[in-house]
Design an enzyme around this catalytic site. Structure first.
Site, PDB file in Angstrom:
ATOM      1  N   TYR A   1      15.021   1.164   3.554  1.00 47.75           N
ATOM      2  CA  TYR A   1      13.751   0.921   2.874  1.00 47.75           C
ATOM      3  C   TYR A   1      12.630   0.457   3.802  1.00 47.75           C
ATOM      4  O   TYR A   1      11.498   0.277   3.352  1.00 47.75           O
ATOM      5  CB  TYR A   1      13.945  -0.144   1.788  1.00 47.75           C
ATOM      6  CG  TYR A   1      14.994   0.237   0.779  1.00 47.75           C
ATOM      7  CD1 TYR A   1      14.725   1.194  -0.189  1.00 47.75           C
ATOM      8  CD2 TYR A   1      16.251  -0.345   0.800  1.00 47.75           C
ATOM      9  CE1 TYR A   1      15.683   1.558  -1.117  1.00 47.75           C
ATOM     10  CE2 TYR A   1      17.221   0.008  -0.125  1.00 47.75           C
ATOM     11  CZ  TYR A   1      16.933   0.971  -1.080  1.00 47.75           C
ATOM     12  OH  TYR A   1      17.886   1.331  -1.988  1.00 47.75           O
TER      13      TYR A   1
ATOM     14  N   HIS B   1       7.234   0.906  -0.999  1.00 46.75           N
ATOM     15  CA  HIS B   1       7.677  -0.272  -1.758  1.00 46.75           C
ATOM     16  C   HIS B   1       7.807  -1.505  -0.869  1.00 46.75           C
ATOM     17  O   HIS B   1       7.888  -2.618  -1.366  1.00 46.75           O
ATOM     18  CB  HIS B   1       9.006   0.044  -2.440  1.00 46.75           C
ATOM     19  CG  HIS B   1       9.164  -0.533  -3.804  1.00 46.75           C
ATOM     20  ND1 HIS B   1       8.121  -0.801  -4.655  1.00 46.75           N
ATOM     21  CD2 HIS B   1      10.285  -0.877  -4.489  1.00 46.75           C
ATOM     22  CE1 HIS B   1       8.588  -1.281  -5.796  1.00 46.75           C
ATOM     23  NE2 HIS B   1       9.896  -1.353  -5.713  1.00 46.75           N
TER      24      HIS B   1
END
Length: 189
Positions: A14, A19
């Site tokens: 990630y 995000h």
């Protein structure tokens, strides 16, 4: 004391996604304050610093986005901080890419990290720095897939400049308060 929490998800998978802009902006703030995320505290990577006369704790919760409140709530309780002494930096799909908006309180717009924080604090009255990531050009692409997609080199280059501006906004919040930070940064696209 002030608490600045950048939201994101832990792990290499990630690291470079929309995000995780809260983590990426948090890294810039820590670097500007001469600190780094070098310890674990409150289920988060933590950095301590001074900004003027203010002691600052920077957190990057390692609980995953949807459970961010499980890290932030205990930190707020431990230091007996009021809601207005917390700034949460997070992605916002309802703002165009790179837009910065500071606000106090409000709804969550379905952002699960904010929902978790509100549930754990029992309040929505904390400060937020909303960082625009926009939405996919193709409306058939699911929002969750879009925000978890790795940024292209061109997107990363664009956002790097905006992350620096967002870090400026965080520092302004720390030194001069939310009203001054809103006045200076909310009009910028």
């Amino acid at each position: 004391m002030k608490l600045v929490c950048g939201l994101g998800n832990p792990g290499a998978r990630y690291a470079n996604t929309r995000h995780n802009v809260g983590f990426l902006i948090g890294d810039q703030v820590a670097a500007r304050l001469g600190s780094s995320f070098d310890r674990n505290r409150f289920r988060s990577l933590a950095a301590s610093a001074r900004c003027g006369r203010e002691t600052v704790l920077l957190l990057k919760p390692q609980t995953y986005m949807n459970r961010s409140g499980e890290a932030i709530g205990p930190a707020m309780h431990f230091f007996q901080l009021a809601a207005d002494e917390l700034l949460v930096v997070h992605d916002d799909a309802d703002l165009p890419p790179g837009a910065i908006r500071l606000k106090v309180g409000g709804g969550t717009a379905g952002h699960k990290g904010l929902i978790s924080i509100q549930e754990n604090l029992g309040s929505a009255d904390f400060c937020r720095l909303r960082y625009g990531v926009g939405r996919a050009a193709d409306p058939r692409i699911d929002l969750a897939d879009f925000v978890l997609e790795e940024l292209s080199v061109a997107d990363r280059r664009f956002h790097e400049e905006r992350f620096a501006l967002a870090a400026d906004a965080v520092l302004k919040w720390l030194t001069d308060g939310v009203a001054a930070a809103m006045n200076q940064f909310n009009g910028l696209a």
